[in-house]
Scaffold this motif. Structure first.
Motif, mmCIF file in Angstrom:
data_model
loop_
_atom_site.group_PDB
_atom_site.id
_atom_site.type_symbol
_atom_site.label_atom_id
_atom_site.label_comp_id
_atom_site.label_asym_id
_atom_site.label_seq_id
_atom_site.Cartn_x
_atom_site.Cartn_y
_atom_site.Cartn_z
ATOM 1 N N SER A 1 1.300 17.232 8.211
ATOM 2 C CA SER A 1 1.498 15.900 8.780
ATOM 3 C C SER A 1 0.579 14.901 8.074
ATOM 4 N N LEU A 2 0.997 13.655 8.136
ATOM 5 C CA LEU A 2 0.233 12.549 7.552
ATOM 6 C C LEU A 2 -0.996 12.298 8.425
ATOM 7 N N SER A 3 -2.170 12.342 7.845
ATOM 8 C CA SER A 3 -3.411 12.212 8.623
ATOM 9 C C SER A 3 -3.782 10.768 8.935
ATOM 10 N N TYR A 4 -3.540 9.877 7.977
ATOM 11 C CA TYR A 4 -4.049 8.517 8.119
ATOM 12 C C TYR A 4 -2.932 7.493 7.985
ATOM 13 N N PRO A 5 -2.084 7.381 9.036
ATOM 14 C CA PRO A 5 -1.063 6.333 9.018
ATOM 15 C C PRO A 5 -1.718 4.964 9.170
ATOM 16 N N ARG A 6 -0.947 3.935 9.016
ATOM 17 C CA ARG A 6 -1.482 2.578 9.221
ATOM 18 C C ARG A 6 -2.077 2.469 10.624
ATOM 19 N N GLY A 7 -3.231 1.810 10.715
ATOM 20 C CA GLY A 7 -3.858 1.574 12.011
ATOM 21 C C GLY A 7 -4.336 2.834 12.716
ATOM 22 N N ASN A 8 -4.671 3.888 11.982
ATOM 23 C CA ASN A 8 -5.107 5.133 12.618
ATOM 24 C C ASN A 8 -6.424 4.930 13.365
ATOM 25 N N ARG A 9 -6.653 5.768 14.347
ATOM 26 C CA ARG A 9 -7.821 5.622 15.227
ATOM 27 C C ARG A 9 -9.148 5.933 14.547
ATOM 28 N N HIS A 10 -9.096 6.484 13.334
ATOM 29 C CA HIS A 10 -10.322 6.851 12.623
ATOM 30 C C HIS A 10 -10.901 5.693 11.811
ATOM 31 N N GLY A 11 -10.140 4.619 11.677
ATOM 32 C CA GLY A 11 -10.614 3.481 10.893
ATOM 33 C C GLY A 11 -10.617 3.749 9.401
ATOM 34 N N ILE A 12 -9.843 4.746 8.965
ATOM 35 C CA ILE A 12 -9.719 5.064 7.538
ATOM 36 C C ILE A 12 -8.449 4.411 7.023
ATOM 37 N N ALA A 13 -8.503 3.871 5.834
ATOM 38 C CA ALA A 13 -7.366 3.170 5.236
ATOM 39 C C ALA A 13 -6.120 4.055 5.231
ATOM 40 N N TYR A 14 -4.973 3.417 5.294
ATOM 41 C CA TYR A 14 -3.681 4.081 5.211
ATOM 42 C C TYR A 14 -3.614 4.900 3.926
ATOM 43 N N GLU A 15 -3.289 6.197 4.058
ATOM 44 C CA GLU A 15 -3.206 7.100 2.908
ATOM 45 C C GLU A 15 -1.888 7.860 2.956
ATOM 46 N N LEU B 1 -18.139 7.264 16.290
ATOM 47 C CA LEU B 1 -17.506 5.969 16.038
ATOM 48 C C LEU B 1 -16.104 6.101 15.456
ATOM 49 N N HIS B 2 -15.882 7.135 14.663
ATOM 50 C CA HIS B 2 -14.599 7.297 13.971
ATOM 51 C C HIS B 2 -13.729 8.408 14.548
ATOM 52 N N HIS B 3 -14.163 8.943 15.685
ATOM 53 C CA HIS B 3 -13.391 10.001 16.350
ATOM 54 C C HIS B 3 -13.137 11.177 15.402
#
Length: 186
Positions: free
Chosen positions: A164-178, A36-38
């Motif tokens: 590199s930044l792992s969790y930009p806004r709207g990332n495909r993993h559904g994890i909050a922007y970090e 679900l979260h790739h």
């Protein structure tokens, strides 16, 4: 008196990691979480190197090559008058499970927890290649870090060191922007 080298934290082998994932499913993490979260189950490194203390005075660890890259990046930032401080680095799947359990005990829902943290077994922190970063004058692990000179420097320079930044806004993993979460990818 010579200071003792700290011992690295315990790591999970494949069997332990699968037990942690089963325990996580027992407390409500979906069986198909990875799909679900790739995200894939993350293998923990065989060796860890201490990279110094975090902002709370705890020793932090990375895989050897990531540790060297972190040190080069940290030093380059310092040469540019930018202070990069460690908030968190390596974390075992077992420790990630404890974090989730503590949040559940405080009354957070599993859905809310998984919006801000990867499930045990799936966190990049398990790889020993991730550093959560802050800088003086900014609250750790808050979006306001994106307003800091340190974040601006990381955006310009981190890739040069393999981060590199792992969790930009709207990332495909559904994890909050970090904006603080940077992974070494070489």
């Amino acid at each position: 008196m010579k200071e003792q080298t700290p011992l690295p934290p315990a790591r999970c082998d494949t069997t332990q990691r699968m037990q942690v994932i089963a325990a996580a499913q027992a407390i409500g993490i979906p069986r198909d979480y990875g799909r679900l979260h790739h995200l894939r189950v993350v293998r923990e490194p065989r060796k860890l190197v201490c990279i110094g203390e975090d902002i709370h005075g705890r020793h932090q660890w990375l895989a050897p090559r990531a540790a060297r890259a972190w040190q080069r990046m940290h030093d380059a930032a310092a040469n540019d008058d930018v202070v990069l401080q460690i908030v968190s680095a390596y974390r075992s799947a077992s420790y990630q499970l404890l974090i989730v359990e503590r949040k559940l005990a405080r009354g957070q829902s599993i859905e809310d927890i998984l919006r801000v943290s990867a499930a045990p077994g799936y966190s990049e922190h398990h790889s020993g290649r991730v550093v959560d970063i802050t800088t003086p004058g900014y609250v750790a692990l808050e979006e306001e870090f994106e307003l800091s000179p340190a974040f601006a420097w990381l955006q310009r320079e981190a890739q040069r060191f393999g981060f590199s930044l792992s969790y930009p806004r709207g990332n495909r993993h559904g994890i909050a922007y970090e904006p603080w979460h940077w992974c070494w990818r070489r």
